[in-house]
Design an enzyme around this catalytic site. Structure first.
Site, PDB file in Angstrom:
ATOM      1  N   ALA A 135       0.850  -1.191   0.000  1.00 20.03           N
ATOM      2  CA  ALA A 135       0.000   0.000   0.000  1.00 20.03           C
ATOM      3  C   ALA A 135       0.882   1.237   0.000  1.00 20.03           C
ATOM      4  O   ALA A 135       1.852   1.321   0.758  1.00 20.03           O
ATOM      5  CB  ALA A 135      -0.920   0.024   1.220  1.00 20.03           C
ATOM      6  N   CYS A 136       0.558   2.191  -0.868  1.00 18.44           N
ATOM      7  CA  CYS A 136       1.245   3.480  -0.888  1.00 18.44           C
ATOM      8  C   CYS A 136       0.200   4.577  -0.676  1.00 18.44           C
ATOM      9  O   CYS A 136      -1.005   4.319  -0.757  1.00 18.44           O
ATOM     10  CB  CYS A 136       1.986   3.689  -2.200  1.00 18.44           C
ATOM     11  SG  CYS A 136       0.930   3.757  -3.670  1.00 18.44           S
ATOM     12  N   PRO A 137       0.615   5.810  -0.400  1.00 21.75           N
ATOM     13  CA  PRO A 137      -0.353   6.858  -0.069  1.00 21.75           C
ATOM     14  C   PRO A 137      -1.406   7.112  -1.145  1.00 21.75           C
ATOM     15  O   PRO A 137      -2.575   7.313  -0.840  1.00 21.75           O
ATOM     16  CB  PRO A 137       0.535   8.096   0.153  1.00 21.75           C
ATOM     17  CG  PRO A 137       1.833   7.530   0.613  1.00 21.75           C
ATOM     18  CD  PRO A 137       2.004   6.255  -0.154  1.00 21.75           C
TER      19      PRO A 137
END
Length: 526
Positions: free
Chosen positions: A21-23
């Site tokens: 997960a990334c922003p």
């Protein structure tokens, strides 16, 4: 993204599960997932990844989690429902590590699976509070909390910004102005006094534009509260959401802006976390997460914001707004250069995210009389588009023989990634040749940022690149800025590849690459 299904040899293979997960949930999330699955296959392990990106999340099968030997978290934000993995050996790191060092992460996970003293997943986020892994220090935890807030905030900004832009497209910029002496803007006045069966004199398009503008404004109104609420959520799990949203709303009430929301969210999360750790009677535990923690954490965080911190933060935000509004000429160009350098420095990493988060958070303060936040957003988006577009230009057009065949294939995909404002499209090139790709990208992105700010280009959309052209003010100069930076970066990179050698060139290999290039061109010739 799943590895090969278990076959007859499944019993001999380790089973790994993980989350990426990334922003923004757009590029790094899926790149890390693919890299980890491929690394697991090379290591002879079975790997299953849950991508918690911007699209719909497909949760891992609970039965699969139950039989997993270890868990890999490659995340920059908090893992949703991490309690599912409770007790499993854990290897955790930033999402960029999943892209850059997937083999190392998989090797660590395989070792952790056989290590009874390995770090393990806590039962819930509230227990983990300040750590995803044993060795996560405060700075890493703070980064994770803030990026979690930003990741949940972005959809409000994206939807709201695009709807406002659509409202302007349909009804004109006058839709935001005050209607006579009513005290209402034209959008509210139109929606209050007219309906689809009783259209205003300006017609259907104007009425629909008013609706789009109003919906977009309401969506943007959640920006600060969502930021604060999900920062608190990252710190204290679900009990932190309500105190965070309330603290963020108080920040809006106090005109403390996104900085107030950020501070309010941290206070609310800390209060909820520590209240949740207070030992209590068994009969009271059921009330803690739904009544006691939200109540007292809201009193603490919102009370501090309302009575102590809100005023000074509002004053600081006013000073910052006045400073940004005063920027013109050389000052604005310098700001554009700095933002461009930051966007290209690590291609979606922490420095890039700081510049992007700064631009996105400011969108809520933009208005018809305060367009500087929109100018900053345009400069950031345009500069972020340059690295992949420049690599695409260099590898597929200007200097094909200077790139390997896989790089040329990546270059074809980079055209679309760059046009969509996905800076991560340049990562495969940067990973292979960072000392030439990164400086070249930074030069072009700085040129683009400077031109965009100097020309006063604006963007009400936080993402989308050229595909949200209707949200761009002065789209012609937006394109000119991107083209200028792309060409500069590509030429600098070609020059560096020609005259700054990393290693002696294998002439046979070079000849082979040239032959492949010639053959490819010949096959595509009409």
């Amino acid at each position: 993204a799943d590895g090969d299904a278990a076959g007859s040899t499944a019993g001999a293979r380790k089973v790994l599960v993980g989350v990426t997960a990334c922003p923004t949930g757009i590029a790094h999330t899926y790149m890390a997932a693919d890299a980890l699955v491929a690394a697991a296959q090379r290591a002879g392990a079975e790997m299953h990844i849950e991508t918690q990106g911007s699209s719909q999340v497909e949760p891992l099968d609970p039965a699969l989690i139950a039989r997993a030997d270890a868990v890999v978290f490659a995340v920059d934000v908090d893992v949703r429902d991490r309690g599912r993995f409770a007790g499993k050996p854990l290897v955790a790191g930033p999402v960029k590590r999943g892209v850059d060092e997937p083999d190392k992460m998989i090797a660590e996970a395989l070792r952790a699976a056989d290590d009874p003293n390995a770090a393990r997943v806590h039962g819930n986020t509230a227990e983990a509070g300040s750590s995803t892994a044993k060795d996560e220090h405060f700075g890493q935890a703070l980064k994770r909390w803030l990026l979690t807030g930003v990741s949940y905030m972005i959809p409000f900004v994206a939807g709201g910004g695009l709807l406002i832009a659509l409202g302007f497209l349909l009804a004109g910029y006058g839709i935001a102005l005050t209607h006579g002496d009513s005290g209402q803007n034209n959008a509210v006045y139109t929606l209050t006094n007219y309906t689809l069966l009783n259209l205003p004199p300006e017609g259907l398009a104007y009425y629909l534009g008013a609706a789009a503008f109003q919906i977009g404004g309401v969506s943007l109104g959640f920006l600060v509260a969502a930021l604060a609420g999900y920062i608190a959520y990252a710190m204290a799990d679900r009990p932190g959401i309500a105190p965070g949203f309330v603290a963020g709303s108080i920040a809006v009430f106090m005109n403390a802006g996104f900085l107030g929301g950020l501070i309010g969210g941290l206070i609310a999360g800390a209060a909820a976390y520590w209240i949740g750790r207070i030992p209590t009677w068994r009969w009271l535990r059921g009330l803690m997460p739904v009544v006691i923690i939200p109540l007292f954490a809201s009193i603490i965080a919102s009370g501090l914001m309302l009575l102590v911190l809100g005023g000074p933060i509002a004053w600081l935000m006013t000073q910052l707004t006045e400073f940004l509004n005063s920027l013109s000429g050389a000052s604005a160009i310098l700001l554009g250069i700095i933002l461009g350098l930051m966007m290209a420095f690590d291609l979606g990493g922490p420095v890039n995210k700081v510049a992007y988060a700064f631009a996105v958070a400011g969108l809520g303060a933009g208005s018809a009389t305060n367009v500087v936040p929109f100018e900053i957003m345009a400069a950031v988006m345009a500069a972020g588009m340059v690295p992949p577009l420049a690599l695409a230009l260099a590898s597929t057009v200007l200097y094909r023989k200077g790139f390997t065949k896989p790089e040329r294939e990546n270059g074809k995909a980079a055209w679309l990634l760059g046009a969509s404002f996905i800076s991560e499209g340049a990562i495969p090139f940067a990973a292979a040749d960072p000392l030439r790709v990164i400086p070249a990208s930074m030069v072009g992105a700085a040129v683009t940022g400077a031109i965009s700010m100097a020309a006063g280009v604006t963007s009400r959309a936080p993402h989308g690149g050229i595909f949200v052209f209707f949200a761009i003010g002065d789209v012609a100069m937006f394109i000119v800025a991107i083209l200028a930076g792309t060409v500069v970066s590509a030429l600098v990179l070609v020059g560096l590849k020609k005259w700054v050698r990393r290693r002696p060139v294998d002439e046979a290999a070079a000849g082979s690459e040239a032959a492949v290039a010639a053959e490819t061109v010949g096959q595509r010739a009409p």
